[in-house]
Design a protein around this motif. Structure first.
Motif, PDB file in Angstrom:
ATOM      1  N   MET A 174       0.840  -1.182   0.000  1.00  0.00           N
ATOM      2  CA  MET A 174       0.000   0.000   0.000  1.00  0.00           C
ATOM      3  C   MET A 174       0.883   1.242   0.000  1.00  0.00           C
ATOM      4  SD  MET A 174      -2.689  -1.606   2.573  1.00  0.00           S
ATOM      5  CE  MET A 174      -3.188  -3.271   2.153  1.00  0.00           C
ATOM      6  N   PRO A 175       0.835   2.010  -1.092  1.00  0.00           N
ATOM      7  CA  PRO A 175       1.795   3.108  -1.264  1.00  0.00           C
ATOM      8  C   PRO A 175       1.638   4.229  -0.245  1.00  0.00           C
ATOM      9  CG  PRO A 175       0.130   3.146  -2.996  1.00  0.00           C
ATOM     10  CD  PRO A 175      -0.069   1.880  -2.235  1.00  0.00           C
ATOM     11  N   HIS A 176       0.456   4.319   0.400  1.00  0.00           N
ATOM     12  CA  HIS A 176       0.241   5.422   1.329  1.00  0.00           C
ATOM     13  C   HIS A 176       0.599   5.038   2.755  1.00  0.00           C
ATOM     14  CE1 HIS A 176      -3.228   2.870   1.458  1.00  0.00           C
ATOM     15  NE2 HIS A 176      -3.697   3.470   2.529  1.00  0.00           N
ATOM     16  N   ARG A 177       1.163   3.815   2.930  1.00  0.00           N
ATOM     17  CA  ARG A 177       1.505   3.385   4.276  1.00  0.00           C
ATOM     18  C   ARG A 177       3.002   3.130   4.365  1.00  0.00           C
ATOM     19  NH1 ARG A 177      -1.931   0.114   7.430  1.00  0.00           N
ATOM     20  NH2 ARG A 177      -3.949   1.126   7.403  1.00  0.00           N
ATOM     21  N   ARG A 201       6.336  -0.240   7.951  1.00  0.00           N
ATOM     22  CA  ARG A 201       5.830  -0.869   9.165  1.00  0.00           C
ATOM     23  C   ARG A 201       4.310  -1.058   9.100  1.00  0.00           C
ATOM     24  NH1 ARG A 201       6.073   2.607  14.324  1.00  0.00           N
ATOM     25  NH2 ARG A 201       8.212   1.890  14.610  1.00  0.00           N
ATOM     26  N   ASP A 202       3.599  -0.013   8.659  1.00  0.00           N
ATOM     27  CA  ASP A 202       2.139  -0.124   8.613  1.00  0.00           C
ATOM     28  C   ASP A 202       1.688  -1.136   7.573  1.00  0.00           C
ATOM     29  OD1 ASP A 202       1.957   1.658  10.614  1.00  0.00           O
ATOM     30  OD2 ASP A 202       1.424   3.386   9.372  1.00  0.00           O
ATOM     31  N   ASN A 203       2.479  -1.309   6.513  1.00  0.00           N
ATOM     32  CA  ASN A 203       2.190  -2.359   5.552  1.00  0.00           C
ATOM     33  C   ASN A 203       2.349  -3.740   6.188  1.00  0.00           C
ATOM     34  OD1 ASN A 203       1.549  -1.982   2.589  1.00  0.00           O
ATOM     35  ND2 ASN A 203       3.032  -0.340   2.889  1.00  0.00           N
ATOM     36  N   TYR A 235       8.544   4.710   2.927  1.00  0.00           N
ATOM     37  CA  TYR A 235       7.380   4.332   2.125  1.00  0.00           C
ATOM     38  C   TYR A 235       7.828   3.390   1.009  1.00  0.00           C
ATOM     39  CZ  TYR A 235       4.512   7.740   4.515  1.00  0.00           C
ATOM     40  OH  TYR A 235       3.813   8.416   5.481  1.00  0.00           O
ATOM     41  N   PRO A 236       6.903   2.526   0.538  1.00  0.00           N
ATOM     42  CA  PRO A 236       7.292   1.520  -0.464  1.00  0.00           C
ATOM     43  C   PRO A 236       8.005   2.100  -1.682  1.00  0.00           C
ATOM     44  CG  PRO A 236       5.111   1.036   0.352  1.00  0.00           C
ATOM     45  CD  PRO A 236       5.527   2.324   0.989  1.00  0.00           C
ATOM     46  N   ASP A 237       7.593   3.296  -2.160  1.00  0.00           N
ATOM     47  CA  ASP A 237       8.233   3.789  -3.379  1.00  0.00           C
ATOM     48  C   ASP A 237       9.650   4.319  -3.132  1.00  0.00           C
ATOM     49  OD1 ASP A 237       7.776   6.196  -2.197  1.00  0.00           O
ATOM     50  OD2 ASP A 237       6.197   6.836  -3.566  1.00  0.00           O
ATOM     51  N   GLN A 255      11.159  -4.164  -1.783  1.00  0.00           N
ATOM     52  CA  GLN A 255       9.696  -4.150  -1.678  1.00  0.00           C
ATOM     53  C   GLN A 255       9.167  -5.562  -1.467  1.00  0.00           C
ATOM     54  OE1 GLN A 255       7.641  -2.069  -4.823  1.00  0.00           O
ATOM     55  NE2 GLN A 255       9.012  -0.317  -4.681  1.00  0.00           N
ATOM     56  N   GLN A 256       9.751  -6.526  -2.186  1.00  0.00           N
ATOM     57  CA  GLN A 256       9.241  -7.878  -2.031  1.00  0.00           C
ATOM     58  C   GLN A 256       9.641  -8.457  -0.671  1.00  0.00           C
ATOM     59  OE1 GLN A 256       6.756  -9.403  -2.486  1.00  0.00           O
ATOM     60  NE2 GLN A 256       6.844 -10.189  -4.565  1.00  0.00           N
ATOM     61  N   ARG A 257      10.752  -7.966  -0.109  1.00  0.00           N
ATOM     62  CA  ARG A 257      11.070  -8.361   1.272  1.00  0.00           C
ATOM     63  C   ARG A 257       9.988  -7.861   2.221  1.00  0.00           C
ATOM     64  NH1 ARG A 257      16.552  -9.854   2.334  1.00  0.00           N
ATOM     65  NH2 ARG A 257      17.686  -9.842   0.373  1.00  0.00           N
ATOM     66  N   VAL A 258       9.505  -6.645   1.953  1.00  0.00           N
ATOM     67  CA  VAL A 258       8.401  -6.114   2.771  1.00  0.00           C
ATOM     68  C   VAL A 258       7.177  -7.022   2.607  1.00  0.00           C
ATOM     69  CG1 VAL A 258       6.859  -4.169   3.191  1.00  0.00           C
ATOM     70  CG2 VAL A 258       9.240  -3.752   2.562  1.00  0.00           C
ATOM     71  N   GLY A 259       6.924  -7.431   1.346  1.00  0.00           N
ATOM     72  CA  GLY A 259       5.801  -8.337   1.086  1.00  0.00           C
ATOM     73  C   GLY A 259       5.940  -9.619   1.890  1.00  0.00           C
ATOM     74  N   LEU A 260       7.174 -10.129   1.953  1.00  0.00           N
ATOM     75  CA  LEU A 260       7.442 -11.352   2.702  1.00  0.00           C
ATOM     76  C   LEU A 260       7.243 -11.114   4.200  1.00  0.00           C
ATOM     77  CD1 LEU A 260       8.357 -14.208   2.090  1.00  0.00           C
ATOM     78  CD2 LEU A 260      10.730 -13.463   2.273  1.00  0.00           C
TER      79      LEU A 260
END
Lengths: 313, 359
Positions: free
Chosen positions: B124-127, B130-132, B167-169, B176-181
Motif C-alpha cells: 500500500m503506497p500510502h503506508r 511498518r504499517d504495511n 514508504y514503499p516507493d 519491496q518484495q522483502r516487505v511483502g514477505l
C-alpha cells in the motif's frame, strides 16, 4: 392543432404539437403549492449561511488575510502562500467595499461546497463501486452540468424564494457533478491488486474502503473538489440574479448600468478569489510522494511551531 | 509417501473454476458430458481456469505449483484463501471447509492463519513499511505497542532493519518484495501462499530472495504453496512439485520424480534442460551389486570408492575422478550396488536406461 394544416410526412415535427412546455409548466404550480413545506428547511440552511458569513465578516481583514496565507502555506507550501498574499492584498485594494463583498461570496461558496461534499462524496463512492449506479447517475450529471441555469432558476425561486438558500441550491446543481465523477474515477482507479492484498489479509469491506480505497483515491477526489469550488465561483453572477449578495451582485448591477469599471472590479474580485481557492486546493491534492513523504504536521507553519516546541523541550 | 507421513494442512478436493456468466450450466455439462476446454468455450462462452485439481500439502511442506502463464496456477492458489470461489470442489484447511465458512470466520482465517505474497508486491503506497507489514494485525484491532513489536521482528527477519518508517516507493523492487514477505509472516500464520513472489525481480536479486526465503522457511516451518513459472526455482525450493498445464495438474511428485519419471511429453519437454547433477541419486543409476558381480566376476571392492544410495550424481562425479574403479554403493554396511563410469555419464545425460547399460 393540426386540423388546419395538412400533415406533412417529410416534416412531421412542425405539424404535431405534444404541448410539452404547457405540461411541464405544471412544475411551477407544484413548486408554489409546496412552498410552505419547504420553509423550515430553508430557515435552517439560511441560518447556517448567515452564520458562516457573519463569522467571515467579523474577522478583521488583515487577520483574515494572515489566516488565509497561513492556510495556503500549510496546504501548498511557501511559494503558493506568497502568491496568495499578493492576490489578497490586490483584492483588498480593488475597492473599499471589495473585501467585504468577497467574504459574502466566500460564505456562499463555502456553504455550497460543504453541501456538495456531503451529497457528492457518497454518490461518487457508490458510483465507483457499482457499474449500474454509475450508468444511472451519468445522464443526471450530464443534465446538471449542461442544462442552462436559467431553466431551473425559476422553479427553484418559486419553490424556495429568492435569497441565499436558492443561490446555494442553484450553485450545487451546477458544481456537484465533477466531484461525483472524480470520486468515482478515483475509486475505480485504485490498483485492484492492492485491494486484493487487503482482502487476503482479512480486511472487512469497510476497512478496505477507509484504509485503502479512499486514501488512494484522495488526490483524484481533491481534484474533483477543486473543480467543484471553481464551478461554484463561476455561478456567483447567475446566483446574484436571485438576490444573492456579494461580488456577483456587483457585476450584475454594473451590467444594468453599463458601468464597465464597476464590472471589472467585481469580475477581477471573482478571479482573484478563484485563484486563491484553486492554488490552496491544488496544494492539498498533491500525492505523498510529491511532498517528499512528510506528514502535514511536519511542514508549513505547523511544522515550524512543532519544530520550535520540540527544540525547546 | 510425504502425504501419508504428515498431517495434511491444506487439502483441495476436485477444484473446478469456470469463468463466465454461464459457468454453472457449463459445469453441469462438463460433469455429464465431459466437455473439453474448447467445447466449453464455444458452447457456453466460458473459460476454464482450473480443471479438477486435487492435492494436499503436509505440515511444514513446501509445495510448488509450476506452470506457464495462463495455466491457471494463480487462480488455483486463490482458492486456498477463497479470494476466488470454486465452481465445484472444496478446500480444507486443517480439516475445516473454507468454502462453508462465514465472512467473519473467513476474515479471521485470512488474518491469522494465512500469509500471502504477490507477484506485483501489492504494497500500500500510502503506508509506511511498518504499517504495511502489520496490516493484518491492524484490521484485527491489535494495539499499537504489539504491532510495533511484531513489525520489528518481521522486518528484522527479512533484513530490512531501519527501513520501517520509509514508504514503499522509496525502496528497490527486491526490498519491496522483502516487505511483502515480512507482511506475510508478520501474523505468524500457519500457511504461506506465494504467488510468483520472485518472478518480477532480476536474476541476482531473485536468487538472494530465494535464499532468504529458504532460510526463513527452514527456521519457521511454514506450510507453503509456492507458485512459479521457473522450474529451476521450483526444484531449488520445493519439497514436492505439481506441474500445471491448461488448468490441469499434470503431475505431482518430488523434484527427482518429476525430472526422472516425467508423466507425459509436456513434462518431459520441461525437464529436458534441467541439470540432473543435484537431483538424481546413486540409487537411481546403480546396478544391483549381485548383478554386477555376476557379469563382471572378479574385482576387489575394497579399493573402490564408497557412496550412499541417497548421494547425488554431483558427489559421485567427485568420487569417480580420483579412481579408475567403479563406485560401490553401500547402505547400512551392506554392498547394494555399483555405479560404473558409463552409468554415471548416462545418468548425467538423463538417459533413463543409465543403470541398465552395462559394459
Amino acid at each position: 392543432m393540426a386540423e388546419d394544416k395538412t400533415f406533412n410526412w417529410l416534416d412531421p415535427f412542425s405539424s404535431v404539437d405534444l404541448d410539452v412546455d404547457g405540461r411541464t409548466d405544471g412544475i411551477k404550480q407544484w413548486a408554489i403549492a409546496n412552498r410552505e413545506a419547504i420553509q423550515p428547511i430553508k430557515g435552517f440552511f439560511d441560518g447556517l449561511i448567515i452564520r458562516i458569513e457573519a463569522a467571515l465578516q467579523a474577522v478583521p481583514p488583515v487577520i483574515m488575510l494572515v489566516l488565509l496565507v497561513l492556510i495556503a502555506w500549510q496546504a501548498a507550501g511557501r511559494r503558493v502562500a506568497i502568491l496568495v498574499a499578493a492576490c489578497l492584498v490586490a483584492l483588498g485594494f480593488l475597492d473599499p467595499a471589495a473585501w467585504s463583498l468577497a467574504m459574502t461570496t466566500l460564505a456562499i461558496v463555502i456553504s455550497s461546497v460543504i453541501l456538495c461534499v456531503i451529497i457528492g462524496l457518497p454518490l461518487g463512492i457508490l458510483a465507483g463501486k457499482s457499474d449500474r449506479f454509475e450508468a444511472a447517475i451519468r445522464p443526471v450529471l450530464d443534465t446538471m452540468q449542461t442544462i442552462p441555469a436559467f431553466v431551473y432558476l425559476v422553479p427553484v425561486v418559486m419553490l424556495i424564494g429568492i435569497g441565499n438558500v436558492s443561490g446555494v441550491i442553484v450553485t450545487i446543481i451546477f458544481a456537484l457533478p465533477p466531484l461525483v465523477r472524480l470520486t468515482s474515477l478515483g475509486i475505480r482507479g485504485v490498483n485492484p491488486s492492492v485491494v486484493e492484498a487487503a482482502r487476503a489479509f482479512g480486511a472487512t469491506p469497510n476497512q478496505i474502503m477507509f484504509k485503502v480505497e479512499l486514501p488512494l483515491a484522495t488526490p483524484t477526489i481533491l481534484a474533483g473538489l477543486n473543480q467543484t469550488i471553481m464551478l461554484s465561483l463561476s455561478m456567483v453572477v447567475i446566483a446574484s440574479m436571485i438576490s444573492v449578495k456579494g461580488l456577483g451582485n456587483e457585476v450584475l448591477r454594473a451590467m444594468g448600468r453599463l458601468d464597465a469599471g464597476k464590472a471589472i472590479v467585481g469580475g477581477l474580485g471573482i478571479v482573484i478569489l478563484a485563484i486563491v481557492l484553486d492554488r490552496i486546493t491544488q496544494g492539498l491534492g498533491r500525492s505523498g510522494r510529491a511532498r517528499g513523504h512528510r506528514h502535514w504536521w511536519q511542514a508549513g507553519p505547523v511544522g515550524l511551531v512543532v519544530g520550535l516546541v520540540k527544540g525547546r523541550g | 509417501m510425504t502425504e501419508t507421513s504428515r498431517e495434511a494442512v491444506i487439502r483441495c478436493d476436485g477444484i473446478w473454476k469456470i469463468f463466465g456468466e454461464k459457468s454453472r450450466q457449463a459445469m453441469d455439462a462438463v460433469l455429464k458430458q465431459g466437455l473439453s476446454k474448447e467445447e466449453i468455450r464455444d458452447r457456453f462462452d466460458c473459460v476454464v481456469g482450473v480443471r479438477d485439481a486435487s492435492f494436499s500439502v503436509g505440515r511444514g511442506e513446501i509445495f510448488c505449483i509450476m506452470g506457464l502463464s495462463g495455466s491457471g496456477k494463480s487462480t488455483l492458489i486463490r482458492h486456498i484463501n477463497r479470494l476466488i470461489e470454486p465452481t465445484a470442489g472444496s478446500v480444507f484447511i486443517e480439516g475445516q471447509n473454507v468454502n462453508a465458512m462465514s465472512a467473519k470466520e473467513l476474515r479471521a482465517l485470512r488474518a491469522q492463519k494465512i500469509g500471502m505474497v504477490f507477484q506485483n508486491m501489492a504494497l500500500m503506497p500510502h503506508r509506511t513499511v511498518r504499517d504495511n507489514v502489520v496490516f493484518s494485525l491492524e484490521v484485527r484491532g491489535i494495539d499499537e505497542a504489539e504491532r510495533v513489536r511484531v513489525a520489528k521482528r518481521a522486518i528484522d527477519a527479512v533484513d530490512l532493519t531501519g527501513w520501517d518508517q520509509k514508504y514503499p516507493d522509496e525502496l528497490s523492487g527486491g526490498m519491496q518484495q522483502r516487505v511483502g514477505l515480512a507482511r506475510a509472516i508478520a501474523a505468524d500464520p500457519t500457511i504461506l501462499l506465494m504467488d510468483e513472489p520472485f518472478s518480477a525481480l532480476d536474476p541476482l536479486i531473485r536468487r538472494q530472495l530465494q535464499t532468504t526465503f529458504m532460510e526463513l522457511s527452514a527456521e519457521l516451518h511454514k506450510t507453503t504453496v509456492f507458485i512459479t513459472h521457473d522450474l529451476d526455482e521450483a526444484i531449488r525450493i520445493g519439497d514436492r512439485i505439481a506441474i500445471m498445464k491448461d488448468g490441469v495438474l499434470v503431475q505431482i511428485g518430488t523434484p527427482e520424480e518429476i525430472v526422472t519419471e516425467p508423466a507425459d511429453d509436456y513434462v518431459a519437454d520441461f525437464v529436458a534442460g534441467i541439470s540432473k547433477l543435484d537431483l538424481v541419486t546413486a540409487a537411481r543409476v546403480m546396478q544391483p551389486f549381485a548383478q554386477y558381480r555376476q557379469m563382471n566376476g572378479d574385482g576387489d571392492p575394497a579399493h573402490w570408492p564408497v557412496a550412499r544410495p541417497e548421494d547425488k550424481l554431483n558427489a559421485l562425479v567427485d568420487l569417480a575422478i580420483g579412481t579408475d574403479h567403479p563406485i560401490l554403493v553401500k547402505a547400512d554396511g551392506a554392498n547394494v550396488g555399483v555405479v560404473t563410469k558409463k552409468a554415471l555419464l548416462r545418468g548425467i545425460q538423463g538417459r533413463e536406461d543409465a543403470a541398465m547399460e552395462v559394459a
